[in-house]
Design an enzyme around this catalytic site. Structure first.
Site, PDB file in Angstrom:
ATOM      1  N   HIS A   1       0.880  -1.170   0.000  1.00 38.43           N
ATOM      2  CA  HIS A   1       0.000   0.000   0.000  1.00 38.43           C
ATOM      3  C   HIS A   1       0.916   1.218   0.000  1.00 38.43           C
ATOM      4  CE1 HIS A   1      -4.047   1.582   0.461  1.00 38.43           C
ATOM      5  NE2 HIS A   1      -3.618   2.397   1.410  1.00 38.43           N
TER       6      HIS A   1
ATOM      7  N   LYS B   1     -10.285   6.332  -3.857  1.00 37.34           N
ATOM      8  CA  LYS B   1      -9.305   7.361  -3.501  1.00 37.34           C
ATOM      9  C   LYS B   1      -7.961   6.880  -4.014  1.00 37.34           C
ATOM     10  CE  LYS B   1      -7.465   8.702   1.038  1.00 37.34           C
ATOM     11  NZ  LYS B   1      -7.847   9.318   2.325  1.00 37.34           N
TER      12      LYS B   1
ATOM     13  N   LYS C   1      -3.925   7.295  -4.113  1.00 38.47           N
ATOM     14  CA  LYS C   1      -2.820   7.861  -3.355  1.00 38.47           C
ATOM     15  C   LYS C   1      -1.790   8.365  -4.345  1.00 38.47           C
ATOM     16  CE  LYS C   1      -3.669   7.368   1.011  1.00 38.47           C
ATOM     17  NZ  LYS C   1      -3.770   8.549   1.871  1.00 38.47           N
TER      18      LYS C   1
ATOM     19  N   ASP D   1      -5.568  11.635  -2.750  1.00 40.24           N
ATOM     20  CA  ASP D   1      -4.976  12.080  -1.493  1.00 40.24           C
ATOM     21  C   ASP D   1      -3.485  12.266  -1.737  1.00 40.24           C
ATOM     22  OD1 ASP D   1      -4.267  12.669   1.079  1.00 40.24           O
ATOM     23  OD2 ASP D   1      -5.060  10.832   1.973  1.00 40.24           O
TER      24      ASP D   1
ATOM     25  N   GLU E   1      -7.485  15.683  -1.511  1.00 45.75           N
ATOM     26  CA  GLU E   1      -7.276  15.659  -0.055  1.00 45.75           C
ATOM     27  C   GLU E   1      -5.860  16.120   0.275  1.00 45.75           C
ATOM     28  OE1 GLU E   1      -8.467  11.927   1.623  1.00 45.75           O
ATOM     29  OE2 GLU E   1      -7.354  12.250   3.487  1.00 45.75           O
TER      30      GLU E   1
ATOM     31  N   ASP F   1      -7.050  16.946   6.006  1.00 44.64           N
ATOM     32  CA  ASP F   1      -6.827  15.728   6.790  1.00 44.64           C
ATOM     33  C   ASP F   1      -5.750  15.988   7.842  1.00 44.64           C
ATOM     34  OD1 ASP F   1      -6.185  13.277   7.845  1.00 44.64           O
ATOM     35  OD2 ASP F   1      -5.653  12.300   5.978  1.00 44.64           O
TER      36      ASP F   1
ATOM     37  N   LYS G   1     -10.907  11.864  11.737  1.00 45.47           N
ATOM     38  CA  LYS G   1     -10.205  10.654  12.177  1.00 45.47           C
ATOM     39  C   LYS G   1     -10.215  10.640  13.694  1.00 45.47           C
ATOM     40  CE  LYS G   1      -7.144  10.163   8.211  1.00 45.47           C
ATOM     41  NZ  LYS G   1      -5.754  10.185   7.729  1.00 45.47           N
TER      42      LYS G   1
ATOM     43  N   GLU H   1     -14.255   6.149   4.503  1.00 41.68           N
ATOM     44  CA  GLU H   1     -13.264   5.235   3.908  1.00 41.68           C
ATOM     45  C   GLU H   1     -12.881   4.185   4.951  1.00 41.68           C
ATOM     46  OE1 GLU H   1     -10.177   8.070   2.876  1.00 41.68           O
ATOM     47  OE2 GLU H   1      -9.450   8.133   4.932  1.00 41.68           O
TER      48      GLU H   1
HETATM   49  C1  MUC Z   1      -4.881   9.220   4.774  1.00 40.34           C
HETATM   50  O1  MUC Z   1      -4.039  10.076   4.659  1.00 40.34           O
HETATM   51  O2  MUC Z   1      -6.025   9.556   4.536  1.00 40.34           O
HETATM   52  C2  MUC Z   1      -6.533   6.703   4.380  1.00 40.34           C
HETATM   53  C3  MUC Z   1      -6.713   5.842   3.357  1.00 40.34           C
HETATM   54  C4  MUC Z   1      -5.456   5.380   2.977  1.00 40.34           C
HETATM   55  O3  MUC Z   1      -5.185   4.589   2.100  1.00 40.34           O
HETATM   56  O4  MUC Z   1      -4.522   5.976   3.753  1.00 40.34           O
HETATM   57  C5  MUC Z   1      -5.155   6.683   4.768  1.00 40.34           C
HETATM   58  C6  MUC Z   1      -4.480   7.871   5.251  1.00 40.34           C
HETATM   59 MG    MG Z   2      -5.478  11.613   3.984  1.00 47.16          MG
END
Ligand code: MUC
Ligand code: MG
Length: 383
Positions: A23, A168, A170, A199, A225, A248, A272, A326
């Site tokens: 991941h 989402k 990354k 994000d 994000e 975030d 969170k 999420e």
């Molecule tokens: C984040 O920064 O949001 C949330 C989903 C993911 O894959 O990482 C987290 C952290």
């Molecule tokens: Mg995030």
């Protein structure tokens, strides 16, 4: 409620669980997730659970699984043992007075106390947090294999299974050009029913972020994000952006939420529970966002099932969740640690109806995956 119910023990166990695939976030690639499970026992025989989980050791946030265990064992437990187990807020006031920071540790302990009290009252934990408005939550999935073709296949399979339709991505570990190409390719490959968000985990500078966000909007991305660190730059990007911006990392509790709404730093707040400092602190962040007209989203620290269901118990009471949540953390793990797995179905997580968190640990899984002093492995920090 009798004041004779006391906290009699607080156990902390670090679990190391493999992930289903690497991941990749902008700051770390994870191959496993480590979580500190808190098991709090009371003199009336009731037990409650909490979870302290971070991403990539200390790569994402200021607390690690080992640090969470140490903080609870050495500083929080001695304060709480023998105290009234039925006064959750008073117990947490004691903790806050004696322990600065350490939001993740506080969240894990507060969750265990709330789980106990809700079980004692025979109600789901959501009833101690304002009451439920819904019994299920929309669940987005994160595509973060590090490979565009693999991400497309993964998303298509999840759509076919009706497990997730909001994705989402990354980004931020590669060049902006590569990232935009990646987002555009995934948007193009997936059907219209799928939504795409990104994000950046603060990886961009403000100047480049302005251009990148405009390009992401053109590519069909619906939300960005935390593209940059800091409330002021985020506010300038939010003002200029045609698509929604989500905060975030800057949201580390109610005070930061107040600063962020004053600056109008974002259109959406990712809530969170650990980052906020606990379930009550997260509820305050939600109230601040709602009062300021900012949308609320259920964010994750990629917690396992205990932390995930604790967050779900809170979000079940939020009035509007236009971007959903999420809360997919347990699905990123190869192993099940609950007696009965959480139910993810028809793009949603179905909340348990039982008292407290509504879940029980599988004791065999806990002893199998408990670290027992084994050294950490399986993390690769970017750069
Ligand atoms: C984040 O920064 O949001 C949330 C989903 C993911 O894959 O990482 C987290 C952290
Ligand atoms: Mg995030």
């Amino acid at each position: 409620m009798s004041a004779e119910v006391r906290i009699v023990s607080i156990e902390t166990i670090i679990l190391d669980l493999p992930t289903i695939r690497p991941h990749t976030l902008s700051m770390v690639t994870m191959n496993r997730q480590s979580m500190t499970i808190v098991r709090l026992r009371c003199s009336d025989g009731i037990e409650g659970l909490g979870e302290g989980t971070t991403i990539g050791g200390l790569a994402y946030g200021p607390e690690s699984p080992e640090g969470i265990k140490l903080t609870i064992d050495e500083y929080i437990s001695p304060l709480l043992l023998g105290r009234d187990a039925t006064r959750v807020q008073a117990a947490m006031d004691l903790v806050r007075k004696a322990v600065k920071g350490n939001h993740f540790s506080k969240c894990a302990v507060e969750s265990a106390l709330l789980d106990c009290q809700a079980r004692r009252l025979d109600v789901p934990m959501s009833e101690l947090l304002g009451g439920r408005r819904r019994d299920s939550l929309a669940i987005a999935w994160t595509l973060a294999s590090g490979d565009t073709a693999k991400d497309i296949d993964e998303a298509q399979a999840l759509l076919d299974q009706r497990r997730h339709k909001d994705f989402k991505l990354k980004i931020g570990a590669k060049s902006i050009e590569e990232d935009i190409g990646h987002v555009a390719a995934i948007r193009k490959a997936l059907p219209d029913m799928a939504s795409i968000r990104v994000d950046v985990n603060m990886a961009w500078r403000e100047r480049e972020a302005h251009k990148a966000i405009a390009a992401l909007a053109d590519a069909g991305c619906a939300l960005v994000e935390q593209p940059v660190p800091g409330i002021a730059p985020l506010a300038r990007l939010t003002r200029a952006s045609s698509i929604s911006i989500m905060a975030d990392e800057v949201l580390i509790g109610p005070e930061s939420a107040l600063e962020a709404v004053t600056a109008h730093a974002a259109d959406v707040f990712s809530i969170k529970i650990e980052q906020a400092g606990g379930l009550f602190a997260a509820a305050k962040v939600i109230a601040i966002a709602e009062t300021a007209g900012i949308s609320v989203y259920g964010g994750t620290m990629l917690e396992g099932p205990i932390g995930t269901i604790a967050a779900a118990q809170l979000m079940a009471g939020v009035k509007e969740l236009p971007w959903g949540t999420e809360f997919f953390g347990p699905l990123l793990l190869t192993e099940e640690i609950l007696e009965e797995p959480l139910l993810f179905k028809d793009f949603e997580l179905k909340l348990p109806q039982g008292p407290g968190l509504g879940v029980m640990l599988n004791e065999d899984a806990i002893s199998r995956f408990s670290r027992h002093g084994k050294p950490p492995s399986g993390l690769r920090v970017a750069g």
